[in-house]
Design a protein around this motif. Structure first.
Motif, PDB file in Angstrom:
ATOM      1  N   PRO A  59      12.973 -15.856  -9.745  1.00 45.96           N
ATOM      2  CA  PRO A  59      13.638 -14.609  -9.046  1.00 45.96           C
ATOM      3  C   PRO A  59      14.096 -13.655  -9.783  1.00 45.96           C
ATOM      4  O   PRO A  59      13.819 -13.488 -11.035  1.00 45.96           O
ATOM      5  N   ALA A  60      14.374 -12.545  -9.208  1.00 47.70           N
ATOM      6  CA  ALA A  60      14.371 -11.271  -9.959  1.00 47.70           C
ATOM      7  C   ALA A  60      15.497 -11.498 -11.345  1.00 47.70           C
ATOM      8  O   ALA A  60      15.065 -10.893 -12.425  1.00 47.70           O
ATOM      9  N   ARG A  61      16.415 -12.038 -11.214  1.00 51.99           N
ATOM     10  CA  ARG A  61      17.455 -12.219 -12.548  1.00 51.99           C
ATOM     11  C   ARG A  61      16.647 -12.916 -13.528  1.00 51.99           C
ATOM     12  O   ARG A  61      16.903 -12.509 -14.717  1.00 51.99           O
ATOM     13  N   ARG A  62      15.962 -13.794 -13.175  1.00 55.43           N
ATOM     14  CA  ARG A  62      15.192 -14.887 -14.277  1.00 55.43           C
ATOM     15  C   ARG A  62      14.082 -13.856 -14.853  1.00 55.43           C
ATOM     16  O   ARG A  62      13.787 -14.077 -15.979  1.00 55.43           O
TER      17      ARG A  62
ATOM     18  N   ILE B  10      14.139 -10.613 -15.149  1.00 59.26           N
ATOM     19  CA  ILE B  10      15.118  -9.659 -16.126  1.00 59.26           C
ATOM     20  C   ILE B  10      15.415 -10.624 -17.396  1.00 59.26           C
ATOM     21  O   ILE B  10      15.446  -9.821 -18.572  1.00 59.26           O
ATOM     22  N   ALA B  11      16.144 -11.628 -17.129  1.00 62.52           N
ATOM     23  CA  ALA B  11      16.278 -12.713 -18.487  1.00 62.52           C
ATOM     24  C   ALA B  11      15.091 -12.956 -19.254  1.00 62.52           C
ATOM     25  O   ALA B  11      15.430 -12.817 -20.589  1.00 62.52           O
ATOM     26  N   THR B  12      14.106 -13.219 -18.633  1.00 64.55           N
ATOM     27  CA  THR B  12      12.964 -13.495 -19.629  1.00 64.55           C
ATOM     28  C   THR B  12      12.609 -12.381 -20.466  1.00 64.55           C
ATOM     29  O   THR B  12      12.245 -12.137 -21.804  1.00 64.55           O
ATOM     30  N   ALA B  13      12.576 -11.061 -19.782  1.00 57.25           N
ATOM     31  CA  ALA B  13      12.093  -9.729 -20.485  1.00 57.25           C
ATOM     32  C   ALA B  13      13.106  -9.587 -21.386  1.00 57.25           C
ATOM     33  O   ALA B  13      12.696  -9.141 -22.598  1.00 57.25           O
ATOM     34  N   TRP B  14      14.405  -9.653 -21.186  1.00 59.11           N
ATOM     35  CA  TRP B  14      15.627  -9.401 -22.219  1.00 59.11           C
ATOM     36  C   TRP B  14      15.110 -10.326 -23.540  1.00 59.11           C
ATOM     37  O   TRP B  14      15.583  -9.803 -24.380  1.00 59.11           O
TER      38      TRP B  14
ATOM     39  N   MET C 154      13.309  -3.995 -10.107  1.00 59.93           N
ATOM     40  CA  MET C 154      13.372  -2.574 -10.339  1.00 59.93           C
ATOM     41  C   MET C 154      14.778  -2.259 -10.314  1.00 59.93           C
ATOM     42  O   MET C 154      15.303  -1.241 -10.925  1.00 59.93           O
ATOM     43  N   LEU C 155      15.640  -2.727  -9.284  1.00 58.88           N
ATOM     44  CA  LEU C 155      17.111  -2.101  -9.300  1.00 58.88           C
ATOM     45  C   LEU C 155      17.950  -2.846 -10.343  1.00 58.88           C
ATOM     46  O   LEU C 155      18.705  -1.996 -10.865  1.00 58.88           O
ATOM     47  N   LEU C 156      17.697  -3.907 -10.896  1.00 60.27           N
ATOM     48  CA  LEU C 156      18.357  -4.533 -12.007  1.00 60.27           C
ATOM     49  C   LEU C 156      18.058  -3.828 -13.246  1.00 60.27           C
ATOM     50  O   LEU C 156      18.621  -3.296 -14.021  1.00 60.27           O
TER      51      LEU C 156
ATOM     52  N   SER D  54       7.866  -2.495 -19.556  1.00 60.56           N
ATOM     53  CA  SER D  54       6.598  -3.406 -19.714  1.00 60.56           C
ATOM     54  C   SER D  54       7.098  -4.709 -19.585  1.00 60.56           C
ATOM     55  O   SER D  54       6.197  -5.489 -19.077  1.00 60.56           O
ATOM     56  N   ALA D  55       7.977  -5.183 -20.194  1.00 56.84           N
ATOM     57  CA  ALA D  55       8.291  -6.730 -20.181  1.00 56.84           C
ATOM     58  C   ALA D  55       8.420  -7.047 -18.791  1.00 56.84           C
ATOM     59  O   ALA D  55       8.091  -7.999 -18.556  1.00 56.84           O
TER      60      ALA D  55
END
Length: 252
Positions: A9-12, A14-18, A185-187, A236-237
């Motif tokens: 999902p989108a939040r995962r 983002i979390a992985t990229a972070w 993209m929104l996050l 990029s991540a």
């Protein structure tokens, strides 16, 4: 509806990229910094040098045509090298996620070798955006196309496709995954909002005599370039995590 098995999902995403940015800065941040920081320094020196010599009588309000032309040329050069930094980050991040990290040179070489293709991809995307922005229908379609073509750089750098083939590959990969990418993209936008405001606010520090303003403008430009490094790396991540997740899910 919950995402299919194997799809993050989108939040995962983002979390992985972070986590990549914070835990693997050498592989994620360094390829971007190795390109963006020197380019920011050179760009600042070119503008400061021109304002101190051939454009020494030009006001710094951005109204002079010669000054605007200089800013346009320097900005175009920075945009090109930003594509190179993005490409190098994609190669390095993908290598980390695949468990086979590459040295800095291994990330930079493919990006610089394929600089012409990255430039072509940039020109195609910019031209497409400008043409669409000329009509109301185009403006409505533009966000859809931005999301649908969001993985073009990954397809170009990681699959060795041509610019047009990379756009087609992104279009195909995004089928059925538009809402997840839109969420990513929104996050990402919300995360970028604070730093972007801070970077823009630095321009307000430029004041004083002309000589002081030129020096401060150059310094602020370099600082903004440095601050942009983690933002480019994070962007990029997120897209590379999304791309590889789609690839892995497709392979089961």
């Amino acid at each position: 509806m919950a995402p299919a098995v194997g799809l993050l999902p989108a939040r995962r995403v983002i979390a992985t990229a972070w986590d990549l940015v914070t835990s693997r800065p050498k592989e994620v941040l360094l390829p971007v910094a190795a390109v963006e920081v020197p380019v920011s320094v050179v760009a600042a020196l070119v503008i400061a040098g021109a304002l101190s010599t051939v454009l020494r009588d030009v006001a710094l309000d951005g109204q002079d045509r010669g000054y605007l032309a200089l800013l346009l040329i320097v900005g175009a050069g920075q945009a090109l090298f930003a594509q190179v930094a993005h490409g190098a980050a994609i190669v390095s991040i993908a290598a980390v996620l695949r468990g086979k990290p590459v040295p800095l040179a291994g990330a930079l070489d493919p990006a610089f070798t394929r600089m012409g293709g990255l430039l072509a991809l940039l020109v195609i995307l910019v031209a497409m955006s400008v043409l669409l922005a000329l009509t109301i229908i185009g403006l409505v379609l533009l966000p859809y196309l931005v999301v649908r073509l969001a993985l073009a750089h990954q397809a170009f750098m990681l699959e060795g496709r041509s610019p047009f083939a990379a756009l087609g590959r992104s279009w195909a990969l995004m089928r059925g995954h538009m809402l997840r990418m839109l969420g990513v993209m929104l996050l990402t936008f919300l995360i970028f909002l604070g730093p972007a405001i801070l970077i823009s606010a630095l321009d307000g520090l430029v004041a004083g005599s002309r000589g002081v303003q030129v020096a401060l403008q150059a310094l602020v430009s370099v600082v903004q370039g440095v601050l942009a490094v983690p933002l480019v790396a994070f962007a990029s991540a997120t897209t590379t995590v999304f791309y590889l997740n789609l690839e892995d899910a497709a392979r089961g």
